[in-house]
Structure formats: structure tokens, C-alpha cells
Design an enzyme around this catalytic site. Structure first.
Site, mmCIF file in Angstrom:
data_model
loop_
_atom_site.group_PDB
_atom_site.id
_atom_site.type_symbol
_atom_site.label_atom_id
_atom_site.label_comp_id
_atom_site.label_asym_id
_atom_site.label_seq_id
_atom_site.Cartn_x
_atom_site.Cartn_y
_atom_site.Cartn_z
ATOM 1 N N SER A 254 0.808 -1.224 0.000
ATOM 2 C CA SER A 254 0.000 0.000 0.000
ATOM 3 C C SER A 254 0.840 1.272 0.000
ATOM 4 C CB SER A 254 -0.879 -0.009 1.245
ATOM 5 O OG SER A 254 -1.401 1.272 1.499
ATOM 6 N N GLU B 165 0.173 3.635 1.723
ATOM 7 C CA GLU B 165 0.242 4.082 3.127
ATOM 8 C C GLU B 165 1.648 3.867 3.685
ATOM 9 O OE1 GLU B 165 -2.175 5.412 5.645
ATOM 10 O OE2 GLU B 165 -2.675 6.145 3.674
ATOM 11 N N TYR C 149 -1.574 0.207 10.739
ATOM 12 C CA TYR C 149 -1.866 -0.465 9.464
ATOM 13 C C TYR C 149 -0.642 -0.412 8.544
ATOM 14 C CZ TYR C 149 -3.608 -0.920 4.663
ATOM 15 O OH TYR C 149 -3.766 -1.283 3.342
#
Ligand code: NDP
Ligand code: GDR
Length: 323
Positions: free
Chosen positions: A127, A129, A151
Site C-alpha cells: 500500500s 500508506e 496499518y
């Protein structure tokens, strides 16, 4: 006929990927975890009209025995690991569960493949992120990571485990560093779907206001239907590798609101209210991906503009609520 095994098949990407692979003639087997609300589980697959075209097998990404049992009987050619606790905000409330499912889940699966000696190709859902507090204005495969949530920390574990299994054991394991991708099948808690659902409710007179958190965060948003194709392309390459998948265009949540409310002829400023409850302990302020490598090596390019995505999502939410 090739066989694909998808974890996370009931999620947004799992549903679109299953549809894409069925279209390519694959036998598609999905991992299904037991739920007391099992009647809701196939909702996205049903929406796409493919619930009865895929096979499901009971198991859990946290239960390596179930993964080994499934892999041994299915013997897939390709494995797509999409299962995760994927909601960033929840990862501060459940950091250990997130570390387990999102961070260790890929290791259980990689380890099962290694122990069984399967020749299957492996895809890990990494990801954007992971870039978090970005170290470059345009993020590519060589940009250093700086995760900003439990996460993102967990995704980094999965990402490096994938690289490590490739380097240690020669597994055909690839990691797709996907930037945000949305669709009418996006979970309602994510900001884009929350906004398009809010627009539909306000437009139909079911609600007056929409409460959001940080409107100034910027994301590089694409359409999930386009992004699952990139996953598949990665596994068709002779050599496994890591790829950024993104549109290269970044827009703020405020801009997404403006576009979505405008689809219904509304002004977002009349309806959006700020609620600090939706602010995060640490924010990812800005993401914009450089997908040059995916374009050059995979021949991949996004096909859906942000405007078209927003229109499709608002139209789908209006239709849902009218229905
Ligand atoms: P969703 O949240 O829609 O789907 C997550 C899936 O994981 C669901 O099928 C869920 O099953 C499953 N899952 C969760 N925990 C377990 C578990 N313990 N065992 C088995 N299955 C489990 O996510 P998306 O489809 O949006 O994303 C797919 C993957 O890609 C995720 O790993 C996500 O982190 C990652 N990703 C997503 C991006 C995006 O913008 N969408 C961008 C980059 C990466 P259930 O239905 O039972 O809850
Ligand atoms: P993100 O998606 O955290 O980027 O992760 P999300 O839509 O949850 O948040 C995007 C941005 O919007 C801001 N925001 C709000 N977010 C939510 N959910 N609800 C609100 O009310 C709200 N108001 C403002 C957030 O602060 C954030 O800046 C998604 C997931 O799919 C991950 O699994 C995936 O890895 C990344 O995208 C890429």
C-alpha cells in the site's frame, strides 16, 4: 485452465479481481472466513453477478493449517493475498489484530507455499500508506518508507516478507504498492464512499449534513477495476518484482467533496460539517504516485478519470438508496 486462489475475495478488490480472472477463463477459488452474518458475505460478488461462478473454501488468513489444507487441495497457479484489516482508522483501535492479519497474514501464506513446495506465483497487496510521511513529492518504488499508522507498519512487514521470500527462496512473489482505489463496492467507512453515500442521502432528502474529518489530506485515487488488472499483469511477468500502481494525480478530500456534491447539483459547503472524531492520531497528508515502471514494464495505465469515478460512485449510491 489456470487456477487462482484469492484471499480477501469478499472485499472490494477481491470481487473485481475475481470478475477479471473469470473473464480470462480462470478457475477462481476464494478464502471465506466464517461469519455469523454469512448472508451478507457475498454481497459484492452478488452485485457483480459472479457469486455462483467462484468457489469458496472455509479458512482464515490467521490459521495456517486452513491455508495449507486449501493450498494442498486447490494447488493454484496464482495466489493473490488481499486479506487484511484494511481500515487505517481502525488500526489504532486494534493494532494487534491489524499486525496479525495485515502484517503476519502474508507470512502464513508465504510459509504455507514454501513448506508445501508449490510452484504458485504470489501477489501481495502492499500500500501507498507505507510512504506515510512522504520523503519525495512523487512516490515510486525507490522512495523510502515512513509509515504513519499501525496499518502501514503491518503492511511494511508484509511487503518486506514478500521481498525476502523472493530473495531467500526464489519464490515468484511480487508486491503491488497500490495507491487508493475506489469504486461503488468500496466499504462505507472509507472517505470516498462515505461522501458519495452522503451525497445520495442528502440529495434524496434522507439526511441534511455529512460529518468528516481532515478535508485537506490529498490522495491519488484510481478505480479498483483498473487496479486489479495491474495485479494480474505482475504475475504474468517472467521475473517477480515490486510495482507502484497509481494515476499520478492527487486531489484533496475537499476536492472530492466538491466533485461528488456537484454531480447531484449540490454545493458541498452547504452540507459538509467537521467532526474531530474523524481526525487521526497521525495523518498521511499527501500521496501522489509515479507508476512509470508499471507503465513501461507491464503496459499498465489507469483508464478511469477521477471525475468518471466520482460520477459512477454517486450514481450507484443513488440507485442503491432508491432501490
Ligand atoms: P477490503 O477491506 O474491502 O477487503 C478486505 C478483505 O480481507 C475482505 O474480504 C475480508 O473478509 C478479508 N479479511 C480480513 N481479515 C481476514 C482474515 N482474518 N482472514 C481472511 N480474510 C480476511 O479491502 P480492499 O479490497 O479495499 O483491499 C484489498 C487489499 O489491498 C487489502 O489488503 C488492503 O489493505 C490492500 N490495499 C487496498 C487499497 C485500496 O485503496 N483499496 C490500496 C492499497 C492496498 P471479510 O469480508 O470476511 O471481512
Ligand atoms: P486511507 O483511506 O486511510 O487513505 O486508506 P480513507 O478513505 O479511510 O481515508 C482517506 C483520507 O480521508 C481523510 N478523512 C476521512 N477518512 C474517513 N475514513 N472518514 C472520514 O470521515 C474522513 N474525513 C477525512 C482521512 O483522514 C485520510 O486522510 C485506504 C485503505 O483502502 C487502505 O487499506 C489502503 O492501503 C490505502 O487507502 C491506500
Amino acid at each position: 485452465m489456470k487456477t487462482a486462489f484469492i484471499t480477501g475475495v469478499t472485499g472490494q478488490d477481491g470481487a473485481y479481481l475475481a470478475q477479471f480472472l473469470l473473464g480470462k477463463g480462470y478457475r477462481v477459488v476464494g478464502l471465506l472466513r466464517r461469519s455469523a452474518s454469512s448472508d451478507q458475505l457475498g454481497e459484492r460478488l452478488r452485485w457483480l453477478g459472479i457469486l455462483n461462478e467462484i468457489e469458496t473454501m472455509d479458512g482464515d488468513i490467521l490459521d495456517i493449517a486452513s491455508l495449507m489444507r486449501i493450498l494442498q487441495s486447490v494447488r493454484p497457479d496464482e495466489i493473490y493475498n488481499l486479506a487484511a484489516q484494511s481500515f487505517v482508522a481502525t488500526s489504532w483501535q486494534q493494532p494487534i489484530l491489524t499486525a496479525s492479519a495485515t502484517g503476519l497474514g502474508p507470512v502464513y501464506l508465504l510459509e504455507a507455499v514454501r513448506i508445501l513446495g508449490l510452484p504458485a506465483r504470489f501477489y501481495q497487496a502492499s500500500s501507498s500508506e507505507m510512504f506515510g510521511k512522504v520523503q519525495a513529492p512523487l512516490q515510486s518504488e525507490t522512495t523510502p518508507f515512513h509509515p504513519r499508522s499501525p496499518y502501514a507498519v503491518a503492511k511494511l512487514h508484509g511487503h518486506w516478507a514478500t521481498v525476502n521470500y523472493r530473495e531467500s527462496f526464489g519464490l515468484h512473489a511480487s508486491s503491488g504498492i497500490l495507491f487508493n482505489h475506489e469504486s461503488p463496492l468500496r466499504g462505507i467507512e472509507f472517505v470516498t464512499r462515505k461522501i458519495t453515500d452522503g451525497v445520495a442521502r442528502i440529495s434524496l432528502g434522507l439526511s441534511q449534513a455529512l460529518a468528516l474529518g481532515n478535508l485537506e489530506a490529498a490522495r491519488d485515487w484510481g478505480h479498483a477495476r483498473d487496479y486489479v488488472k495491474a495485479m494480474w499483469l505482475m504475475l504474468q511477468q517472467d521475473q517477480p518484482d515490486d510495482y507502484v500502481v497509481a494515476t499520478g494525480r492527487s486531489a484533496t478530500i475537499r476536492e472530492f467533496c466538491r466533485l461528488a456534491f456537484a454531480v447531484a447539483g449540490l454545493n458541498y459547503e452547504d452540507h459538509v460539517v467537521l467532526n474531530p472524531a474523524f481526525l487521526r492520531p497521525a495523518e498521511v497528508d499527501y500521496l501522489r504516485g509515479d507508476a512509470t515502471k508499471a507503465r513501461v514494464r507491464l503496459g499498465w495505465a489507469p483508464e478511469t478519470s477521477l471525475e468518471a469515478l466520482v460520477e459512477e460512485m454517486v450514481a450507484a449510491d443513488l440507485a442503491r438508496l432508491r432501490g
